[in-house]
Design a protein around this motif. Sequence first.
Motif, PDB file in Angstrom:
ATOM      1  N   ASP A 178       0.807  -1.218   0.000  1.00 18.18           N
ATOM      2  CA  ASP A 178       0.000   0.000   0.000  1.00 18.18           C
ATOM      3  C   ASP A 178       0.841   1.269   0.000  1.00 18.18           C
ATOM      4  O   ASP A 178       1.782   1.407   0.794  1.00 18.18           O
ATOM      5  CB  ASP A 178      -0.907   0.041   1.238  1.00 18.18           C
ATOM      6  N   GLY A 179       0.480   2.199  -0.874  1.00 18.83           N
ATOM      7  CA  GLY A 179       0.848   3.590  -0.705  1.00 18.83           C
ATOM      8  C   GLY A 179      -0.297   4.260   0.025  1.00 18.83           C
ATOM      9  O   GLY A 179      -1.455   3.834  -0.092  1.00 18.83           O
ATOM     10  N   VAL A 180      -0.003   5.299   0.798  1.00 16.81           N
ATOM     11  CA  VAL A 180      -1.027   5.915   1.638  1.00 16.81           C
ATOM     12  C   VAL A 180      -0.984   7.428   1.495  1.00 16.81           C
ATOM     13  O   VAL A 180       0.092   8.033   1.476  1.00 16.81           O
ATOM     14  CB  VAL A 180      -0.830   5.532   3.126  1.00 16.81           C
ATOM     15  N   VAL A 181      -2.165   8.025   1.384  1.00 18.57           N
ATOM     16  CA  VAL A 181      -2.331   9.476   1.457  1.00 18.57           C
ATOM     17  C   VAL A 181      -3.071   9.780   2.748  1.00 18.57           C
ATOM     18  O   VAL A 181      -4.114   9.181   3.030  1.00 18.57           O
ATOM     19  CB  VAL A 181      -3.139  10.026   0.266  1.00 18.57           C
ATOM     20  N   LEU A 182      -2.523  10.699   3.533  1.00 18.52           N
ATOM     21  CA  LEU A 182      -3.156  11.131   4.781  1.00 18.52           C
ATOM     22  C   LEU A 182      -3.453  12.618   4.686  1.00 18.52           C
ATOM     23  O   LEU A 182      -2.600  13.403   4.269  1.00 18.52           O
ATOM     24  CB  LEU A 182      -2.248  10.836   5.976  1.00 18.52           C
ATOM     25  N   GLU A 183      -4.661  12.993   5.076  1.00 21.22           N
ATOM     26  CA  GLU A 183      -5.074  14.396   5.035  1.00 21.22           C
ATOM     27  C   GLU A 183      -5.806  14.736   6.325  1.00 21.22           C
ATOM     28  O   GLU A 183      -6.645  13.970   6.801  1.00 21.22           O
ATOM     29  CB  GLU A 183      -5.986  14.637   3.830  1.00 21.22           C
ATOM     30  N   ALA A 184      -5.465  15.888   6.891  1.00 17.66           N
ATOM     31  CA  ALA A 184      -6.156  16.398   8.078  1.00 17.66           C
ATOM     32  C   ALA A 184      -6.177  17.914   7.968  1.00 17.66           C
ATOM     33  O   ALA A 184      -5.155  18.570   8.175  1.00 17.66           O
ATOM     34  CB  ALA A 184      -5.460  15.956   9.357  1.00 17.66           C
ATOM     35  N   GLY A 185      -7.325  18.463   7.595  1.00 17.87           N
ATOM     36  CA  GLY A 185      -7.399  19.900   7.372  1.00 17.87           C
ATOM     37  C   GLY A 185      -6.496  20.312   6.230  1.00 17.87           C
ATOM     38  O   GLY A 185      -6.588  19.775   5.124  1.00 17.87           O
ATOM     39  N   GLU A 186      -5.591  21.256   6.495  1.00 14.50           N
ATOM     40  CA  GLU A 186      -4.660  21.725   5.469  1.00 14.50           C
ATOM     41  C   GLU A 186      -3.409  20.857   5.368  1.00 14.50           C
ATOM     42  O   GLU A 186      -2.551  21.105   4.521  1.00 14.50           O
ATOM     43  CB  GLU A 186      -4.256  23.174   5.760  1.00 14.50           C
ATOM     44  N   HIS A 187      -3.300  19.860   6.209  1.00 17.32           N
ATOM     45  CA  HIS A 187      -2.120  18.995   6.226  1.00 17.32           C
ATOM     46  C   HIS A 187      -2.364  17.785   5.323  1.00 17.32           C
ATOM     47  O   HIS A 187      -3.394  17.113   5.435  1.00 17.32           O
ATOM     48  CB  HIS A 187      -1.820  18.523   7.649  1.00 17.32           C
ATOM     49  N   ARG A 188      -1.401  17.513   4.445  1.00 14.63           N
ATOM     50  CA  ARG A 188      -1.556  16.382   3.526  1.00 14.63           C
ATOM     51  C   ARG A 188      -0.184  15.848   3.146  1.00 14.63           C
ATOM     52  O   ARG A 188       0.755  16.616   2.929  1.00 14.63           O
ATOM     53  CB  ARG A 188      -2.297  16.819   2.262  1.00 14.63           C
ATOM     54  N   ALA A 189      -0.062  14.537   3.082  1.00 19.49           N
ATOM     55  CA  ALA A 189       1.205  13.924   2.682  1.00 19.49           C
ATOM     56  C   ALA A 189       0.936  12.513   2.194  1.00 19.49           C
ATOM     57  O   ALA A 189      -0.113  11.920   2.474  1.00 19.49           O
ATOM     58  CB  ALA A 189       2.194  13.896   3.848  1.00 19.49           C
ATOM     59  N   THR A 190       1.906  11.985   1.455  1.00 17.94           N
ATOM     60  CA  THR A 190       1.812  10.602   0.990  1.00 17.94           C
ATOM     61  C   THR A 190       3.145   9.904   1.161  1.00 17.94           C
ATOM     62  O   THR A 190       4.205  10.544   1.157  1.00 17.94           O
ATOM     63  CB  THR A 190       1.380  10.536  -0.490  1.00 17.94           C
ATOM     64  N   PHE A 191       3.082   8.612   1.323  1.00 16.70           N
ATOM     65  CA  PHE A 191       4.242   7.733   1.244  1.00 16.70           C
ATOM     66  C   PHE A 191       3.966   6.709   0.152  1.00 16.70           C
ATOM     67  O   PHE A 191       2.923   6.038   0.170  1.00 16.70           O
ATOM     68  CB  PHE A 191       4.492   6.993   2.559  1.00 16.70           C
ATOM     69  N   LEU A 192       4.896   6.586  -0.787  1.00 16.64           N
ATOM     70  CA  LEU A 192       4.822   5.524  -1.776  1.00 16.64           C
ATOM     71  C   LEU A 192       5.091   4.174  -1.109  1.00 16.64           C
ATOM     72  O   LEU A 192       5.716   4.112  -0.041  1.00 16.64           O
ATOM     73  CB  LEU A 192       5.857   5.761  -2.874  1.00 16.64           C
ATOM     74  N   PRO A 193       4.664   3.081  -1.739  1.00 16.31           N
ATOM     75  CA  PRO A 193       4.943   1.761  -1.152  1.00 16.31           C
ATOM     76  C   PRO A 193       6.423   1.497  -0.899  1.00 16.31           C
ATOM     77  O   PRO A 193       6.762   0.740   0.011  1.00 16.31           O
ATOM     78  CB  PRO A 193       4.376   0.797  -2.203  1.00 16.31           C
ATOM     79  N   VAL A 194       7.306   2.129  -1.674  1.00 18.29           N
ATOM     80  CA  VAL A 194       8.738   1.905  -1.497  1.00 18.29           C
ATOM     81  C   VAL A 194       9.207   2.301  -0.099  1.00 18.29           C
ATOM     82  O   VAL A 194      10.220   1.788   0.401  1.00 18.29           O
ATOM     83  CB  VAL A 194       9.540   2.672  -2.575  1.00 18.29           C
ATOM     84  N   VAL A 195       8.462   3.178   0.581  1.00 14.12           N
ATOM     85  CA  VAL A 195       8.865   3.629   1.919  1.00 14.12           C
ATOM     86  C   VAL A 195       8.802   2.491   2.935  1.00 14.12           C
ATOM     87  O   VAL A 195       9.475   2.526   3.968  1.00 14.12           O
ATOM     88  CB  VAL A 195       7.996   4.827   2.359  1.00 14.12           C
ATOM     89  N   TRP A 196       8.034   1.442   2.637  1.00 16.24           N
ATOM     90  CA  TRP A 196       8.010   0.283   3.535  1.00 16.24           C
ATOM     91  C   TRP A 196       9.399  -0.332   3.695  1.00 16.24           C
ATOM     92  O   TRP A 196       9.661  -1.042   4.677  1.00 16.24           O
ATOM     93  CB  TRP A 196       7.049  -0.784   3.013  1.00 16.24           C
ATOM     94  N   GLN A 197      10.293  -0.075   2.756  1.00 13.13           N
ATOM     95  CA  GLN A 197      11.642  -0.634   2.859  1.00 13.13           C
ATOM     96  C   GLN A 197      12.399  -0.066   4.051  1.00 13.13           C
ATOM     97  O   GLN A 197      13.296  -0.715   4.588  1.00 13.13           O
ATOM     98  CB  GLN A 197      12.417  -0.369   1.565  1.00 13.13           C
ATOM     99  N   SER A 198      12.053   1.150   4.468  1.00 17.54           N
ATOM    100  CA  SER A 198      12.736   1.759   5.612  1.00 17.54           C
ATOM    101  C   SER A 198      11.839   1.888   6.841  1.00 17.54           C
ATOM    102  O   SER A 198      12.336   2.094   7.949  1.00 17.54           O
ATOM    103  CB  SER A 198      13.283   3.144   5.238  1.00 17.54           C
ATOM    104  N   LEU A 199      10.530   1.780   6.658  1.00 15.62           N
ATOM    105  CA  LEU A 199       9.580   1.831   7.775  1.00 15.62           C
ATOM    106  C   LEU A 199       8.704   0.589   7.667  1.00 15.62           C
ATOM    107  O   LEU A 199       7.645   0.611   7.051  1.00 15.62           O
ATOM    108  CB  LEU A 199       8.727   3.105   7.706  1.00 15.62           C
TER     109      LEU A 199
END
Length: 202
Positions: free
Chosen positions: A132-153
């Motif tokens: 999974d890649g994930v997009v998180l949004e809360a009000g004006e805050h928004r960010a995503t992690f691509l699935p490749v980030v699972w390699q380090s987290l």
Amino acid sequence: MELMSVSEFTTTQRSQMLAMARNAITAVLNAERPDLPSVDALPDWLKPIRACFVTLESHDRLRGCIGTLEPHRPLGQDIILNAVSAATRDYRFDPLQRGELIRVSLSVLSPLTPLSVSSEAELVAVLQPEVDGVVLEAGEHRATFLPVVWQSLSTPEAFISELKRKAGLPGDYWSDNVRIWRYHTDSFGEEGEMPVVETGTR
């Protein structure tokens, strides 16, 4: 950890997309306008409106990463424009210089799928590590992690905590206004690092 990728492109198509990205970067570093083909000039498989990310690495470290989450142009054009932006407009890094060694990789995104979760515990329970890649949004805050980030987290808890920090939120933040989407990618890259442009050549 070996990343699990949802494959939808042939080996030849992947090579062509990577070449498009590298050629666009080469052009802009030579102070030339990258070739941006019209929709009619693209092969049929690059005409669909798709979103992608272009990632650049140098000496096994991130050197630039720019992409789109919501598709709004043909995939062939998205690759070229995101490649140029990754090389020249990622605010975290100085613009790429001629002669630098880089490895180009691409992630072509599936459509975003909203997740209905009421707590972080529910979110952690439904996430698919390495997929999974994930997009998180809360009000004006928004960010995503691509699935490749699972390699380090590698754990869902660490993945979500760092994603919240990337969005400018505390790692333990949660509220009813948090919205989550997930997506999958077809991710692939060059075999090794190569100079974008040989120094002294035009």
